[in-house]
Each structure stands twice: as structure tokens, then as C-alpha cells.
Design an enzyme around this catalytic site. Sequence first.
Site, PDB file in Angstrom:
ATOM      1  N   GLU A  58       0.809  -1.219   0.062  1.00 41.32           N
ATOM      2  CA  GLU A  58       0.101   0.199   0.115  1.00 41.32           C
ATOM      3  C   GLU A  58       0.922   1.414  -0.169  1.00 41.32           C
ATOM      4  OE1 GLU A  58       0.451  -2.313   2.189  1.00 41.32           O
ATOM      5  OE2 GLU A  58      -1.041  -2.091   4.127  1.00 41.32           O
ATOM      6  N   CYS A  91      -0.444  -2.980   8.183  1.00 45.39           N
ATOM      7  CA  CYS A  91       0.322  -2.575   9.412  1.00 45.39           C
ATOM      8  C   CYS A  91       0.455  -1.495  10.046  1.00 45.39           C
ATOM      9  CB  CYS A  91       1.771  -3.195   8.895  1.00 45.39           C
ATOM     10  SG  CYS A  91       2.948  -1.966   7.992  1.00 45.39           S
TER      11      CYS A  91
HETATM   12  N1  THU Z   1       2.963  -6.277   4.076  1.00 49.70           N
HETATM   13  C1  THU Z   1       2.308  -5.407   3.249  1.00 49.70           C
HETATM   14  O1  THU Z   1       2.890  -5.202   2.086  1.00 49.70           O
HETATM   15  N2  THU Z   1       1.278  -4.807   3.615  1.00 49.70           N
HETATM   16  C2  THU Z   1       0.499  -4.873   4.740  1.00 49.70           C
HETATM   17  O2  THU Z   1      -0.255  -3.967   5.350  1.00 49.70           O
HETATM   18  C3  THU Z   1       0.940  -5.794   5.557  1.00 49.70           C
HETATM   19  C4  THU Z   1       2.620  -6.609   5.664  1.00 49.70           C
HETATM   20  C5  THU Z   1       3.981  -7.201   3.702  1.00 49.70           C
HETATM   21  C6  THU Z   1       5.397  -6.769   4.495  1.00 49.70           C
HETATM   22  C7  THU Z   1       5.909  -8.075   4.015  1.00 49.70           C
HETATM   23  O3  THU Z   1       6.614  -7.918   3.003  1.00 49.70           O
HETATM   24  C8  THU Z   1       5.080  -9.044   4.318  1.00 49.70           C
HETATM   25  O4  THU Z   1       3.719  -8.399   3.997  1.00 49.70           O
HETATM   26  C9  THU Z   1       5.002  -9.976   5.750  1.00 49.70           C
HETATM   27  O5  THU Z   1       4.996  -8.979   6.684  1.00 49.70           O
END
Ligand code: THU
Length: 135
Positions: A58, A91
Amino acid sequence: MEKAMIEKLIDTAIKQLDFSYTPYSGFKVGAALLTKKGEIYTGCNIENASYGLSNCAERSAIFAAYSQGYRKQDIVSLAIVSDGKRIGTPCGACRQVLVELLEKDTPIVLSNGKDTLVTTIAELLPMSFDSEDLS
Ligand code: THU
């Protein structure tokens, strides 16, 4: 937002899963952002051996749109798709970025390709610290 547009954004975000670079987690995330002009900016998660330098899908998508001059008032919606069992939510780091770069009530579409939830950053990050706190 129209159901057809939500589905188009989800489908575009799903296509991004193929481009995710995730040698460490194996967890793929795709994102698609719609502007008021009707353009779609995309992103996927890009990991790094120095794990903390990984970039979420995102953030990749919203930075791509901002890099072309778009700002929060130009954004209609942001879809975030992951291929997990349950709907993935952004996250903490991404919520902090989104609270600054999206309007508080911009629809954020979350999907795992099966179930979908439409929410907002106000709902995802209540009582946020943002630019207003610095004034
Ligand atoms: N990740 C995202 O791309 N977006 C999120 O909102 C949650 C986590 C990715 C980061 C990492 O590459 C993988 O998911 C595992 O945490």
C-alpha cells in the site's frame, strides 16, 4: 463506491501479487489506488535481506501516486489484497503513512480475494498522531 469499481480495483491489486518480491516471508500483498481522473496506481510488497527495509504494497502504491503529483484530495479509493486465509489489514507503519496521505474518509478496500471489507483510515487508526498535532 460502485461495486464494479471495487471489483476492478481488487482484480488489479490481485494481479500485483505476481510482482511481489517476498523471498523472506513468502507473504504477497498487492495494492491498487484509483484517482479521481480514473487512473490506477499499483504497488506490491518488496522485501530486503535487511528485513526492516522492506516496503509494503500500500505504501508502494500511494507513493507511486504521490510521485506523479497526486495528493489526498485526488484519491477515490485504495484497495489492498493479500493471499492469506483471512482479510489482511495494513500494518502499523502503513496506517501512520495512510493517515497523512489519505483523506480520513477515503474508502480502503481490504480483500483476500474471497472476502472483502471496506473501511477508512479513521477506523483503522483512531486518535492518530498527525500533522494537526504539530501545530
Ligand atoms: N505487508 C504489506 O505489504 N502490507 C501490509 O499491510 C502488511 C504487511 C508485507 C510486508 C512483508 O513483505 C510481508 O507483508 C509480511 O509482513
